[in-house]
Design a protein around this motif. Structure first.
Motif: not given
Ligand code: MG
Length: 203
Positions: A2-4, A36-37, A84-88, A103-114
């Motif tokens: 999980k991503i906290i 994201q891959p 990068i915590d991408f945020t809408a 959640e939808i503004s923070k957890g969408f696909d690709g929103s957690a760059q690592i």
């Protein structure tokens, strides 16, 4: 896994968004699919007109734990990366105004760059880790772990009261000031100290 994520952990960022500073860490989660891959560009999603970058130091959990005491928290991670915590932001603002979960503004696909790489904790002074984000080769965010209101060990201890931490879980520890929008064609590059850790192309 999980991503906290921890929100409002740097006073300078709290102020830039006109938020109030919390007395306890603000926690939210992103689903595993937010990662994201590796090496893929980030595609700006259709549902938002304002995607913001937030560069953050990221702790990787290496041991399962629950109710972890702060004094033992250092045993639960030995690597630090950057993400990068991408945020809408437009969607987040709408949700916040209505008092709804964002959640939808923070957890969408690709929103957690690592970052691919992580740095061993013993190679860093965890209370003084400089990090930064460049957009198109210009520095847009500059942070240091010494400015975190809630430090790594406290975060681990606090979070583990609610969520059992498991091996491979990631904790995004909050962003300093300087958040801003991305456009098609931008390139974001994140550094810990002077080491390039992550590059993301925006499409
Ligand atoms: Mg954030």
């Amino acid at each position: 896994m999980k991503i906290i994520c921890i929100g409002r952990n740097y006073l300078s960022h709290v102020k830039e968004l006109n938020n109030t500073s919390p007395s306890k860490p603000i926690i939210f989660l992103k689903p595993e699919t937010a990662i994201q891959p590796k090496g893929h560009p980030f595609f700006i999603p259709d549902f938002s007109n304002q995607i913001h970058y937030e560069v953050e130091l990221v702790i990787k959990i290496n041991k399962t734990g629950k109710y972890i005491e702060e004094k033992f928290a250092y045993k639960y991670y030995d690597e630090i990366g950057i993400g990068i915590d991408f945020t809408a932001r437009d969607i987040q603002e709408k949700c916040k105004k209505k008092g709804l979960p964002w959640e939808i503004s923070k957890g969408f696909d690709g929103s957690a760059q690592i970052s691919k790489k992580f740095i061993k904790k013993n190679k860093l002074n965890t209370n003084d880790i400089p990090f930064k984000l460049e957009k198109n080769n210009l520095t847009v965010q500059n942070g240091n772990s010494k400015d975190m209101m809630f430090k790594f060990d406290y975060i681990i201890s606090y979070v583990s009261q609610f969520f059992t931490l498991k091996i491979g879980d990631l904790i995004y520890t909050g962003t300093p000031h300087g958040v801003g929008s991305v456009c098609k064609g931008d390139i974001l590059t994140a550094y810990i100290c002077d080491e390039k850790m992550l590059e993301v192309k925006i499409k």
